[in-house]
Write an enzyme that holds these catalytic residues in place. Structure first.
Site, short mmCIF file in Angstrom:
data_model
loop_
_atom_site.label_atom_id
_atom_site.label_comp_id
_atom_site.label_asym_id
_atom_site.label_seq_id
_atom_site.Cartn_x
_atom_site.Cartn_y
_atom_site.Cartn_z
N CYS A 283 0.81 -1.22 0.00
CA CYS A 283 0.00 0.00 0.00
C CYS A 283 0.84 1.27 0.00
CB CYS A 283 -0.98 -0.01 1.17
SG CYS A 283 -0.22 0.07 2.81
N HIS A 331 -2.59 1.22 6.91
CA HIS A 331 -2.96 1.13 5.50
C HIS A 331 -3.12 2.54 4.95
CE1 HIS A 331 -4.29 -0.97 1.93
NE2 HIS A 331 -5.32 -0.15 1.83
N HIS A 343 -5.69 1.89 -4.31
CA HIS A 343 -4.82 1.34 -3.26
C HIS A 343 -4.44 -0.10 -3.59
CE1 HIS A 343 -7.95 -1.01 -0.67
NE2 HIS A 343 -8.42 -0.87 -1.88
#
Length: 369
Positions: A283, A331, A343
């Protein structure tokens, strides 16, 4: 007492009816109850009771499985951030140690030159015989010439003193470089151990999640995917019901647009933890590389992106801004507009678009200062 004709006829009719009834097909009668404690050797054994039918295994609680998988992959994401942070520190420390090695080499060359000059000065002093100045004056044929030479000697002495001081400083610099390199080497080794520990954590979490998924039947996997999509839809719908989308009017800057273009161009590439392109990403690897492509360097990990980059209100975010998710900032996704992010979700998935509100938002940061 005699039985009359009428009585005989009635009895015969009764017997005929009984026989007819017994012979009628499909008529069922309960077996007579056996006498307690008595069995007949000529009677067949009573039938064994039917075996209980096998009951189907209880249906797997797929919602619980979904939550467990989410927990495992979140733990893997946290460990991935630890791994990436240790990797980044090790990379910087390796570069610093290499720079110290260059400084040390340059310092050694300087020290060697200074030593050569000091040696030459010492040899010149030896050639004069080391006589005191008074004797030199008496032996001199031209006192004025001697005094001029004496001034030059004094200048030479000051230069020699300065040379010796420079020599001592050069030596001290070398010792400082060596001590600094040793300290950084110890930190580098510690970071390598941290990286190895974090790698082990990631691999264990991912292996546990993959094992859990592998135990599911095909129909269960399909149903699990439906549950995941449903949970994402519900979270996004709740986020949109807040009216946030109507308040988002920020427009991308030139750099923000380039970062979004880079990130969206990676859609379909696999998630690989610790990866930062070009063929796979995690990510924060995706977001950091997207902004690097736009000409703006940012921290490598989502946690450092949260700590170091300027924060903005969700209502003020614009395309290119980074949305940090979960309480531990484990994240990150890039906002691309229209309530969506691009993402890299987790192992087993690819870079994709998703609703910005599908995960719990911790906050928004802006790479551009």
């Amino acid at each position: 007492m005699r039985t009359g004709k009428h009585g005989l006829t009635a009895a015969a009719v009764t017997v005929v009816c009984a026989v007819t009834l017994l012979a009628a097909p499909g008529t069922a009668f309960a077996a007579p109850a056996p006498t307690l404690g008595a069995t007949s050797p000529t009677s067949p054994a009573p039938p064994a009771p039917p075996a209980p039918s096998a009951t189907a295994a209880p249906a797997r609680d797929l919602e619980a499985v979904r939550k467990e998988l989410e927990s495992l992959y979140r733990a893997a994401a946290t460990a991935t951030d630890e791994y990436n942070a240790a990797e980044e520190k090790a990379r910087k420390q390796s570069a610093e140690i290499a720079e110290l090695a260059k400084k040390t080499a340059r310092g050694q060359e300087r020290l060697d030159r200074l030593r050569d000059r000091a040696g030459a000065a010492a040899r010149a002093h030896y050639r004069t015989g080391g006589l005191p100045d008074e004797a030199k004056l008496m032996l001199s044929k031209d006192p004025e010439e001697f005094l001029d030479a004496g001034g030059r000697v004094m200048q030479g002495q000051r230069a020699t003193k300065g040379l010796l001081g420079e020599l001592a400083r050069a030596q001290q610099d070398l010792e400082t470089y060596a001590a600094d390199a040793a300290a950084r080497g110890r930190k580098l080794e510690a970071n390598r151990k941290e990286k190895a520990t974090a790698r082990e954590k990631v691999e264990k979490r991912v292996a546990a999640a993959e094992k859990l998924e592998s135990e599911l039947e095909k129909e269960e996997r399909e149903r699990l995917a439906q549950l995941e999509r449903q949970a994402a839809r519900e979270a996004q719908a709740a986020w949109l019901r807040s009216g946030i989308l109507g308040e988002l009017r920020g427009k991308a800057t030139e750099r923000g647009r380039k970062a979004v273009e880079y990130a969206t161009a990676q859609i379909g590439k696999p998630y690989v933890w610790g990866a930062a392109g070009p063929s796979s990403f995690d990510c924060s690897g995706l977001t950091s590389q997207a902004w690097a492509a736009a000409g703006q360097g940012i921290p490598r990990t989502s946690q450092e992106q949260w700590r170091q980059l300027p924060r903005v209100d969700v209502e003020d975010m614009r395309p290119g801004d980074l949305i940090i998710y979960f309480e531990d900032a484990s994240h990150v996704g890039m906002y691309v507009g229209d309530g969506s992010v691009v993402h890299a979700p987790r192992p087993g998935r690819t870079v994709t678009m998703a609703g910005a509100g599908t995960m719990p938002i911790l906050g928004v940061v802006r790479p551009e200062r």
